[in-house]
Design an enzyme around this catalytic site. Structure first.
Site, PDB file in Angstrom:
ATOM      1  N   ILE A 461       0.836  -1.213   0.000  1.00 54.59           N
ATOM      2  CA  ILE A 461       0.000   0.000   0.000  1.00 54.59           C
ATOM      3  C   ILE A 461       0.866   1.258   0.000  1.00 54.59           C
ATOM      4  CG2 ILE A 461      -2.014  -1.084   1.036  1.00 54.59           C
ATOM      5  CD1 ILE A 461      -1.200   0.100   3.745  1.00 54.59           C
ATOM      6  N   LYS A 645       9.947  -7.004  13.726  1.00 57.38           N
ATOM      7  CA  LYS A 645       8.587  -6.709  14.148  1.00 57.38           C
ATOM      8  C   LYS A 645       7.977  -5.817  13.056  1.00 57.38           C
ATOM      9  CE  LYS A 645       9.932  -6.519  19.066  1.00 57.38           C
ATOM     10  NZ  LYS A 645      10.195  -5.581  20.191  1.00 57.38           N
ATOM     11  N   GLY A 648       4.628  -0.289  10.647  1.00 53.26           N
ATOM     12  CA  GLY A 648       3.702   0.586   9.923  1.00 53.26           C
ATOM     13  C   GLY A 648       2.950   1.550  10.812  1.00 53.26           C
ATOM     14  N   GLU A 649       2.735   1.179  12.053  1.00 51.10           N
ATOM     15  CA  GLU A 649       1.832   1.971  12.873  1.00 51.10           C
ATOM     16  C   GLU A 649       2.500   2.708  14.039  1.00 51.10           C
ATOM     17  OE1 GLU A 649      -0.448  -1.456  12.330  1.00 51.10           O
ATOM     18  OE2 GLU A 649      -2.341  -0.368  12.527  1.00 51.10           O
TER      19      GLU A 649
END
Lengths: 687, 324
Positions: A461, A645, A648-649
């Site tokens: 994305i 890990k 993205g957030e």
């Protein structure tokens, strides 16, 4: 770049494989694929907030030259599952302003739009209620909060502990509704061919979308294929299929042609989810030395009457700090609004604004440095589960950041630093995000020319997922990157995690490693499935520390961000270039949350009144001056075989609190309601 | 989007003849009109493209002023040396507006004629007297934290969004207009209207009239000017409040003062009360504050925008201090 040695690939700042195609406009997004003889659809949406459609007048819409079909609840096909937001046109009920009430299909997108605007509905209007309050009459306790956590948790006697605490903080914070606003709108091309359905969709998970679409239309999943080679941002809003996909499929079946349907920016504000507004009360009790004895985090937020979405806002408080006595609760008001949904770091993002603001207030009350306060409340094991942390380098992030940011010279006194008419201050906050993975399938094949084909149902994305997965494959096979052909974005490639929950790299990467290792064992092709893999028992989370400097104009209340630094511990970093983009992208979005972003609900009309990018403001380049993200050395093989890990957030988590804490340091004014607008500072600033 | 006809005018008379047709509108940069057509707010039958008309120059007048052609692009005007040296408030106002891309398209006349960004005006499903006379004002009781505090009516509380026009108002600009009946000159201060009972009319322009130029008089020797725009983000954002100020100070006293305020009314708000209060007063914060307060005594804030009164006061004071 040319990379030939194995060690140099994972972690290297490799350019995106598809970067050039995107810059040259060759990368085709959902409604840009070349399909034969396409028709175009446009949605008609409700102009009332609650009520029932009494009659439809499609005369003018059908009269528009080029209009092929008009579909409303009167003639829409019945869905196998017509519930919730995807159950469009299944009844004459209107549950929120902007809900889909019709589809117009035409030879051109302009004719379809013109037709949709001329489609007339006669409504029986009912009174509506769209404003969240913490004493709303519809408040209820959901069975679970997303994606399946306990709604409430209580450990120990919270009220007694709060009563007995030597030092207390009791404050209520709020965050507004916020919208994701990816650059590419939610868009779909749907193609029916002899009872087989192909859906090219702006979606974060092709496999999940295929199953959902098949279920909704009562089809065997094997007859549905979802493709998404390039997706222009999602942030969670493209996690599940959205109504435009259902509408495009209905339209394609109706006219017997491929149909393209893209939402307008304004329609996105009603139809693609948003972060719920939250009201959060945080109560902290501590000893004078700052060690917390009790934390209570109670949350009020909203859902719709269409389906339930329960943001997990205070779940993060269950594991973050070492208070022995804890309570977290969530209550939802059911309003006449669109259904909230995922937005980058659902739960952690709004929850950590409140918790990390309250920690700052506690540090000030205790006369402690805010970093030292966090160090003193660092748990040895996960307070909720009692499990050890696979890795937890929160303190290391703070130490590294403090060194680079120059934290040691900071005078904690608020409101005393000036540069002309600007008040200066600095603030910190913790970041965290769960590190999870989900079973995925990857296919690897050795080709005759010495290159390798990798297929996985991953979605890129804009994160760089395609590139990273190729790096992982190349390193595992010990070959240069240019010998990897990677194909993604196809539900036919099998079960795969969606690009969400910061789980893409760990989930897809684990499957790619497994498939490639089988080739190393001599197989010419391998289909690997990580389903059933033994998971190491540990509490797995990424951590980070956010440092922000603010300047607040003492006359106007304008807030600017001269400097932001994020330090993250997210396991092994796969690609230094795309990782940095993810981190600073998250931090930038967090600065937007702190200062600008706010979907404003009109209580009378019942809809969001600022549904475009001129009125729903996000930071522009001029707002982001010196923003940097770095990471500490960490390898966490409990999460994934690469030691990675997700990233993205976490960049957005804590940023808004760091800004609010810095604003307090600059001005002495504690702003507990986001965004920190000038009107919330004016009249309170030291002069 | 409704179908429309497009005509390109190559001279003034063709343009004026073409726009006489019912439903005809002039098109210049299109940065606002085309957006509004997409939203269904504007639906012209004919667009008369006036960008080929010979109004693309800035030249000096015999009186030592500056005549700015209606078609001069905002970016070109901001970069004009004479504007930068003699009318710095105008250069700053222009550069604080929109984005680089938009300034490259937007023209002088188009900037003056841009419509309000009131959210209800842009939403064809909401009542709005400006868009649809007598349908009601959604902002009056709705979301209006950024709406007008001066000169509004029960019919409309919208603000004018231009930066450029605010600076031009402070320089006593005049607007040159032509029509098939001849031409006229309208002081910029009067060009934009207060909403009154006809909020659908933004300006005094009559149907069929074409703006051909804006003229700035020669500034008094020794005046200083600047433009301050308060906004929540650093670029690509309309003003919460903006102030254009032109000040002539002689021996510590204000000899001339012209102040215009943006973001607070249906038009660039020329602060005559403040100006009168300043003349012959010492150029000090105390005088500036008293003048600002005198001007804002007329303010009538709405339910949720009283904060703009304070913001306007402080912005006036700080802008004047910058010139003192």
């Amino acid at each position: 770049m040319t990379v030939t040695e194995r060690e140099r690939l994972i972690g290297a700042p490799v350019d995106r494989i598809e970067g050039r195609d995107k810059v040259e406009g060759k990368a085709a997004y959902a409604v840009e694929w070349s399909v034969p003889n396409p028709a175009y659809a446009h949605l008609a949406t409700a102009t009332i907030t609650r009520g029932t459609i009494r009659a439809v007048d499609a005369t003018a819409a059908r009269a528009v030259p080029g209009v092929l079909a008009v579909i409303t609840h009167e003639d829409a096909p019945e869905l196998a599952d017509g519930s919730g937001e995807l159950g469009i046109l299944q009844s004459p009920r209107v549950a929120y302003r902007g809900q889909v009430v019709g589809i117009v299909v035409a030879e051109s997108s302009e004719a379809a739009r013109e037709g949709a605007e001329l489609l007339r509905f006669d409504y029986a209007v009912e009174p509506h209620d769209v404003v969240l309050t913490s004493d709303h009459p519809t408040l209820y306790r959901p069975d679970t909060v997303s994606p399946g956590f306990e709604t409430d948790t209580v450990v120990g006697d919270v009220e007694a502990a709060l009563h007995a605490a030597e030092v207390k903080v009791d404050a209520t914070y709020s965050t507004p509704a916020e919208h994701n606003n990816p650059m590419e709108p939610h868009a779909t091309t749907a193609i029916w061919e002899e009872d087989a359905l192909t859906v090219i969709d702006a979606i974060q998970g092709a496999f999940f979308a295929r199953n959902e679409i098949a279920r909704r239309f009562g089809l065997d999943p094997s007859r549905v294929r979802v493709l998404a080679h390039h997706v222009g941002g999602g942030f969670g809003s493209k996690g599940p299929p959205r109504p435009q996909a259902i509408a495009a499929i209905m339209a394609s079946r109706h006219v017997g042609r491929p149909v393209r349907l893209a939402l307008t920016r304004r329609q996105m504000f009603a139809l693609t989810g948003y972060r719920t507004p939250t009201i959060q009360r945080v109560q902290l009790g501590a000893r004078k030395d700052g060690r917390m004895t009790v934390i209570a985090h109670d949350v009020w937020e909203q859902t719709s009457t269409v389906e339930e979405f329960a943001e997990q806002t205070s779940v993060v408080t269950r594991m973050m700090y070492a208070a022995p006595i804890r309570r977290t609760t969530h209550r939802l008001a059911r309003l006449d609004v669109p259904t909230p949904s995922w937005m980058r770091a659902p739960g952690e993002c709004p929850g950590m604004f409140a918790l990390e603001s309250a920690l700052d207030e506690l540090a000030i009350t205790c006369g402690l440095d805010p970093i030292e306060l966090r160090v003193r409340n660092e748990p040895r094991v996960d307070p909720e589960s009692g499990l050890r942390f696979s890795t937890r380098n929160l303190v290391a992030c703070f130490r590294e950041g403090a060194e680079r940011f120059g934290w040691a010279e900071r005078d904690p006194t608020p409101g005393i630093r000036r540069d002309g008419r600007w008040l200066l201050g600095t603030g910190v906050a913790s970041s965290t995000y769960p590190a999870r993975k989900w079973p995925s399938v990857a296919y690897a094949r050795r080709l005759d020319d010495g290159t390798f084909l990798i297929r996985i149902g991953a979605i890129d994305i804009g994160t760089g997922a395609r590139t990273i997965l190729a790096q992982i494959a190349a390193d595992t096979l010990d070959v240069p990157l240019d010998r990897i052909h990677i194909e993604i974005g196809d539900s036919d490639f099998g079960r795969a995690m969606l690009a969400g929950g910061s789980m893409g790299t760990s989930s897809w990467g684990s499957a790619v490693v497994m498939a490639c290792r089988r080739l190393l064992l001599g197989q010419d092709e391998a289909l690997a499935d990580t389903e059933g893999e033994q998971e190491e028992s540990a509490s797995k989370h990424a951590f980070g520390a956010q440092f922000v400097e603010v300047a607040v104009n003492m006359d106007t209340g304008e807030v600017r961000i001269p400097r932001a630094l994020g330090v993250f511990a997210c396991g092994r970093i796969m690609n230094a270039k795309t990782a940095r983009s993810q981190f600073i992208g998250g931090m930038t979005m967090g600065i937007g949350m702190a200062l600008l972003e706010e979907s404003v609900m009109d209580p009378h009309l019942g809809g969001f009144v600022n549904p475009d990018l001129a009125q729903y403001r996000v930071p522009v380049n001029a707002d982001i001056r010196d923003v940097e993200a770095i990471w500490v050395d960490e390898v966490d093989t409990a999460v994934s075989p690469m030691g990675a890990k997700g990233i993205g957030e976490i960049g957005i988590v804590g940023t808004a609190a760091a800004v609010a804490n810095a604003v307090h340091h600059a001005t002495g004014v504690r702003v507990r309601d986001l965004p920190i607008r000038p009107d919330r500072l004016l009249g309170k600033l030291p002069r | 989007m409704r179908p429309f006809r497009y005509e390109r005018a190559l001279d003034e008379s063709t343009a004026l003849a073409a726009v006489a047709e019912p439903g005809a509108r002039f098109l210049a940069g299109g940065t606002n009109l085309v957006d509004l057509m997409r939203l269904g707010v504007e639906s012209p039958e004919v667009l008369v493209d006036v960008t080929r008309l010979p109004f693309g120059d800035v030249h000096e007048t015999v009186d030592g002023g500056l005549r700015i052609g209606a078609g001069v692009r905002n970016s070109d005007l901001a970069a004009d040396d004479r504007v930068r040296m003699r009318y710095p408030a105008l250069a700053r106002a222009l550069l604080s507006g929109a984005s680089g891309q938009l300034r490259n398209r937007a023209t002088t006349a188009g900037n003056l004629l841009q419509r309000t960004r009131c959210p209800y005006f842009q939403d064809v499903t909401a009542p709005c007297n400006k868009r649809e006379p007598r349908s009601g004002c959604s902002a009056l009781e709705g979301v209006h934290a950024n709406h007008a505090i001066m000169g509004w009516s029960e019919r409309c509380v919208a603000t004018h969004p231009s930066d450029m026009a605010v600076a031009m108002a402070a320089f006593d600009a005049v607007v040159h207009v032509v029509s098939r009946d001849g031409g006229r000159v309208i002081p910029l201060e009067d060009f934009h209207r207060l909403p009154g009972n006809e909020p659908e009319r933004d300006t005094l322009l009559e149907p069929g009239e074409l703006v051909v130029a804006v003229e700035l008089p020669k500034p008094t020797y020794g005046t200083r000017s600047t433009y301050r725009k308060v906004r929540e983000r650093s670029s690509f954002e309309f003003a919460l409040v903006s102030v254009a100020a032109v000040l002539l100070i002689e021996v510590g006293e204000v000899a001339e003062a012209r102040i215009a305020i943006g973001g607070i009314a249906h038009k660039p708000w020329r602060a005559h009360v403040a100006e009168a209060a300043l003349v012959d007063k010492p150029a000090t914060e105390e005088s500036f504050r008293a003048a600002a307060e005198a001007e804002l005594a007329q303010a009538r804030p709405l339910r949720d925008n009283a904060w703009k009164v304070e913001l306007a006061r402080e912005t006036i004071v700080q802008t004047l201090l910058e010139l003192a």
